[in-house]
Each structure stands twice: as C-alpha cells, then as structure tokens.
Design an enzyme around this catalytic site. Structure first.
Site, mmCIF file in Angstrom:
data_model
loop_
_atom_site.group_PDB
_atom_site.id
_atom_site.type_symbol
_atom_site.label_atom_id
_atom_site.label_comp_id
_atom_site.label_asym_id
_atom_site.label_seq_id
_atom_site.Cartn_x
_atom_site.Cartn_y
_atom_site.Cartn_z
ATOM 1 N N CYS A 114 29.055 43.370 16.810
ATOM 2 C CA CYS A 114 28.330 42.572 17.984
ATOM 3 C C CYS A 114 28.310 43.396 19.120
ATOM 4 O O CYS A 114 27.158 43.170 19.927
ATOM 5 C CB CYS A 114 29.067 41.334 18.140
ATOM 6 S SG CYS A 114 29.003 40.465 16.886
ATOM 7 N N HIS A 262 24.959 38.546 24.124
ATOM 8 C CA HIS A 262 24.858 38.826 22.729
ATOM 9 C C HIS A 262 24.765 37.205 22.057
ATOM 10 O O HIS A 262 25.534 36.212 22.523
ATOM 11 C CB HIS A 262 26.018 39.515 22.161
ATOM 12 C CG HIS A 262 26.412 39.206 20.601
ATOM 13 N ND1 HIS A 262 25.625 39.214 19.770
ATOM 14 C CD2 HIS A 262 27.602 38.641 20.133
ATOM 15 C CE1 HIS A 262 26.093 39.017 18.588
ATOM 16 N NE2 HIS A 262 27.267 38.469 18.957
ATOM 17 N N ASN A 292 23.171 34.555 14.676
ATOM 18 C CA ASN A 292 23.789 35.577 15.167
ATOM 19 C C ASN A 292 23.271 36.920 14.301
ATOM 20 O O ASN A 292 23.590 37.109 13.153
ATOM 21 C CB ASN A 292 25.194 35.358 15.228
ATOM 22 C CG ASN A 292 26.132 36.588 15.731
ATOM 23 O OD1 ASN A 292 25.561 37.698 15.953
ATOM 24 N ND2 ASN A 292 27.422 36.246 15.665
HETATM 25 O O1 UT7 Z 1 29.572 37.661 17.168
HETATM 26 C C1 UT7 Z 1 30.790 37.840 16.980
HETATM 27 C C2 UT7 Z 1 31.513 37.000 17.846
HETATM 28 N N1 UT7 Z 1 31.630 35.654 17.026
HETATM 29 C C3 UT7 Z 1 31.733 34.581 17.628
HETATM 30 O O2 UT7 Z 1 32.093 34.719 19.084
HETATM 31 C C4 UT7 Z 1 32.052 32.997 17.061
HETATM 32 C C5 UT7 Z 1 33.250 32.578 17.532
HETATM 33 N N2 UT7 Z 1 33.534 31.331 17.043
HETATM 34 C C6 UT7 Z 1 32.831 30.274 16.684
HETATM 35 O O3 UT7 Z 1 31.494 30.538 17.084
HETATM 36 C C7 UT7 Z 1 33.375 28.929 16.126
HETATM 37 O O4 UT7 Z 1 34.759 29.030 16.162
HETATM 38 C C8 UT7 Z 1 32.686 28.701 14.840
HETATM 39 C C9 UT7 Z 1 31.173 28.200 15.039
HETATM 40 C C10 UT7 Z 1 32.783 29.762 13.906
HETATM 41 C C11 UT7 Z 1 33.234 27.562 14.101
HETATM 42 O O5 UT7 Z 1 33.559 26.487 14.958
HETATM 43 P P1 UT7 Z 1 35.027 25.711 15.175
HETATM 44 O O6 UT7 Z 1 34.678 24.479 16.164
HETATM 45 O O7 UT7 Z 1 35.970 26.755 15.697
HETATM 46 O O8 UT7 Z 1 35.255 24.943 13.863
HETATM 47 P P2 UT7 Z 1 36.491 25.467 12.858
HETATM 48 O O9 UT7 Z 1 36.294 26.635 12.102
HETATM 49 O O10 UT7 Z 1 37.642 24.942 13.726
HETATM 50 O O11 UT7 Z 1 36.454 24.231 11.726
HETATM 51 C C12 UT7 Z 1 36.275 22.820 12.126
HETATM 52 C C13 UT7 Z 1 36.034 22.118 10.687
HETATM 53 C C14 UT7 Z 1 36.804 22.338 9.654
HETATM 54 O O12 UT7 Z 1 37.013 21.139 8.896
HETATM 55 P P3 UT7 Z 1 38.552 20.491 9.258
HETATM 56 O O13 UT7 Z 1 39.647 21.348 8.679
HETATM 57 O O14 UT7 Z 1 38.500 20.159 10.552
HETATM 58 O O15 UT7 Z 1 38.436 19.384 8.029
HETATM 59 C C15 UT7 Z 1 36.031 23.334 8.891
HETATM 60 O O16 UT7 Z 1 36.441 23.424 7.505
HETATM 61 O O17 UT7 Z 1 34.432 22.343 10.232
HETATM 62 C C16 UT7 Z 1 34.615 22.400 9.121
HETATM 63 N N3 UT7 Z 1 33.461 23.669 8.863
HETATM 64 C C17 UT7 Z 1 32.136 23.139 8.651
HETATM 65 N N4 UT7 Z 1 31.726 21.965 8.340
HETATM 66 C C18 UT7 Z 1 30.287 21.822 7.988
HETATM 67 C C19 UT7 Z 1 33.687 25.017 8.967
HETATM 68 N N5 UT7 Z 1 32.355 25.355 8.795
HETATM 69 C C20 UT7 Z 1 31.425 24.346 8.420
HETATM 70 C C21 UT7 Z 1 30.305 24.305 8.187
HETATM 71 N N6 UT7 Z 1 29.874 23.059 8.114
HETATM 72 N N7 UT7 Z 1 29.392 25.275 8.196
#
Ligand code: UT7
Length: 335
Positions: A114, A262, A292
């Site tokens: 990135c 980014h 992204n």
């Molecule tokens: O470019 C490089 C740098 N990248 C970044 O900076 C990305 C940084 N991270 C993020 O943007 C976020 O962490 C994400 C968007 C990747 C994820 O968001 P989050 O709020 O951290 O969600 P999470 O991974 O903690 O997941 C929350 C819930 C989980 O379910 P439970 O365990 O709470 O039941 C996941 O299984 O959301 C679920 N989940 C989804 N649900 C529907 C994860 N992905 C999805 C999805 N659709 N695509």
C-alpha cells in the site's frame, strides 16, 4: 540541485464493476456491512484475458506520458510498484519497457504494497534531484481480484480490494520551491505477517511444499489481514508521517490544500481528516468506487483529483500511505 515535479498523471481501471450486492451473491456478506465498515460501494475486477497488472500500468502510463507533453523516448527510468506482478519474476518494470516499446532504460520494481507508490515516487525523486535522470515513469498497478479468497472464509479481505492502475511522470524542475519538497519512508517488519500473503514463497511455504501437500483448503495462497490491528496501526502511522513531512518543511496542517491518502478504508481517511481539522474538500476519497487498489490507490486518486480541478498550481498536496510490511510514508508536494 534540482527538484522533481509531477508533470503528467493517468489512471486506468477495468470496465467490469463489481458491487457489494454482486459479492453478496457469492459469499455471506452484505452491502450495509461493507459500506458501514469501509465506505466501499463497488470496485473493479479484471475479466481474465482482458488485462494484467502490467497492461493496466501501461494504459495509465500512456495517458501520463501524453499529459506530460513528452515523447516516450524521453523517459530515462521506470519504477513500478505492485504486490500483484504478472510473473513471480521478472517484475513488471521490464514488461512496461517492452510493451511501451522504448529504449533500454532501467526498470526497477518496488515491493512495498500500500505504500508502494510513495516509495516509488521517493526513489524517482532522488534520481531526479541528484541530476541523474530528467524524466522518470512511476507506476502503481494491482490485479487483486483473481488472487482473493472469494468464499465466505475470505470475506473480511476480499470485499476490500479492487483492480486498477495509476501512473505519474516525474520531471526535472529547476525551481526548488516547486514539486516534491520531501518524502518520508518508514517500516516495522516486526508486523510483517499481520498483512501478508505467505505462499508460494521461499520462506514458510515452498512451491514444492504446496505441490506435495496438494491441499485445496490451504489458506496460505490468499492474503491474510489482522484487520483491527492493521487499522489501529494505520491511524497512528498516517498521522505521524503527515506531521513529520509537514514539520520538515516548516509547514502546518492548516497549510494543506489537499490530502490524498492511500484509499485503505474511508473510516481511516475520516479519522485523519478530523485529526488534522481538514474540510471535506481538502481530503480526496474515491474508495467508494474502486475499493482498496493498494499501490495504485494514490495515483488513481491523485489523477482523479487533478482531472476534477481539485489540484491547482501552488497548492500544497500531501500524499500518505500505510500498509503491509508494515510500511508507511508521505510525500509533501508544492504543485
Ligand atoms: O491497505 C492496507 C491497510 N489496510 C487497512 O488499513 C485496513 C484496516 N482494517 C479495516 O479496514 C477493518 O479492520 C476491516 C474493514 C478489514 C474489518 O472491519 P472490522 O470492524 O475490524 O471487522 P472485524 O474483522 O472485527 O469483523 C467484525 C465482524 C465479524 O463477525 P463476528 O465475529 O463479530 O460475528 C466478522 O466475521 O464482521 C464479520 N465480517 C463480515 N461480515 C459481513 C468480516 N467480514 C465481513 C464481511 N461481511 N465482508
């Protein structure tokens, strides 16, 4: 000593639009979750056979070259940033040299994910500042879509990434008050595996291991991201490296005309916007349309900002990125 200046910008994205609803048909996800957590509404996916990382980079480069008002033969060097090269080796830099049909200039590949475009820009800037080259072609291009786990297992990563390319021509600038004022680069390899694609590689998962195991459920082929950990580090490092860049030029946040971060997550951009007290028109975001695109995200966004008149002569433009490595960086530009 010379400065370097961006004299031409171009981008290319594949035509195939994939909406959040399209993804919901093939994995357990939904439009509301994706928009709420990331801001993304749709992204582009290459249809196999239409494009490669290199071909998208070449298309973006042709536009940048034309806009810079130079001939392709005036290019002295190529720097290509990507995490999704056409081949394991050689890298896409030489493929661009071949496909543009230009003389045997040097071509360098940058592997900083990135932050790749900022690193590539910094490399190009040093070559121009030293007087070695006059015009350097810098490309960031990614074809993510066919390397993602498109099942529910991979949904936290696969809904985020999209395909596309952006390119810039950096040219010699005699006026030291104009162009790229400084670049700032960092890494913290301690967290290398927190956002990574491990296999195939000559570390943990050799090609020979993969062949021997013949395991269709092997997750190491796919990118892994510890999302919350990456998010927490991103907001801190983005802020730090913007402040570092501003300070080194005796500037303040209030001097920023346009920040092009980014496009990792709209929530990260909004956090940074609030922290630096910037207005909506001072931060450029297009993650809603493209997701992204890793090394391509800054040059695509910068090109769109420029095309829509958001970058004007004399403006202070700040670029900043954070991603896998971890690596992060900023560029402070007087347009
Ligand atoms: O470019 C490089 C740098 N990248 C970044 O900076 C990305 C940084 N991270 C993020 O943007 C976020 O962490 C994400 C968007 C990747 C994820 O968001 P989050 O709020 O951290 O969600 P999470 O991974 O903690 O997941 C929350 C819930 C989980 O379910 P439970 O365990 O709470 O039941 C996941 O299984 O959301 C679920 N989940 C989804 N649900 C529907 C994860 N992905 C999805 C999805 N659709 N695509």
């Amino acid at each position: 000593m010379y400065n370097s200046k961006i004299t031409g910008l171009g981008y290319y994205v594949p035509e195939n639009v994939v909406t959040n609803d399209d993804l919901a048909k093939i994995m357990d996800t939904n439009d509301a979750w994706i928009q709420e957590r990331t801001g993304i509404k749709e992204r582009r996916h290459v249809i196999k056979g239409d494009d490669t990382t290199t071909s998208m980079g070449v298309k973006a480069a042709k536009i940048a070259i034309e806009r810079a008002g130079i001939d392709k033969e005036d290019i002295d060097f190529i720097v290509f940033a990507t995490l999704s090269p056409d081949y394991y080796f050689p890298g896409p830099g030489v493929l661009v040299q071949r496909d543009l049909g230009i003389k045997t200039v040097g071509a360098l590949d940058v592997r900083n994910q990135c932050s790749g475009f900022i690193y590539a820009l910094s490399v190009a800037d040093q070559y121009i500042k030293s007087g070695m080259y006059k015009n350097v072609l810098v490309i960031g291009s990614e074809l993510h879509s066919h390397g993602l786990d498109m099942s529910t297992r991979g949904r936290s990563v696969s809904v985020i990434f999209g395909d596309g390319a952006g390119a810039a021509i950096l040219s010699r600038e005699e006026d030291n008050a104009k162009g790229i004022l400084s670049t700032h680069l960092h890494s913290e390899g301690q967290h290398a595996e927190e956002l990574s694609l491990i296999a195939p590689g000559m570390g943990k998962r050799w090609v020979t291991d993969i062949i021997a195991d013949n395991d269709a459920d092997d997750e190491s082929y796919y990118p892994y991201m510890n999302g919350q950990f990456v998010f927490k580090n991103a907001v801190v490092r983005f802020s730090e490296v913007i402040i570092e860049g501003l300070k080194s030029n005796d500037l303040q946040a209030s001097d920023i005309d346009l920040l092009v971060p980014h496009q990792a997550n709209l929530r990260i951009s909004q956090f940074i916007q609030k922290k630096f007290k910037l207005g909506d028109d001072q931060v450029f975001n297009n993650i809603m349309k493209y997701g992204n695109t890793t090394a391509a995200s800054i040059p695509i966004a910068l090109t769109e900002a420029w095309e829509t008149g958001k970058v004007k002569d004399g403006d202070l433009v700040v670029l900043a990125a954070f991603g896998s490595g971890f690596t992060w960086g900023s560029a402070i530009i007087r347009w």
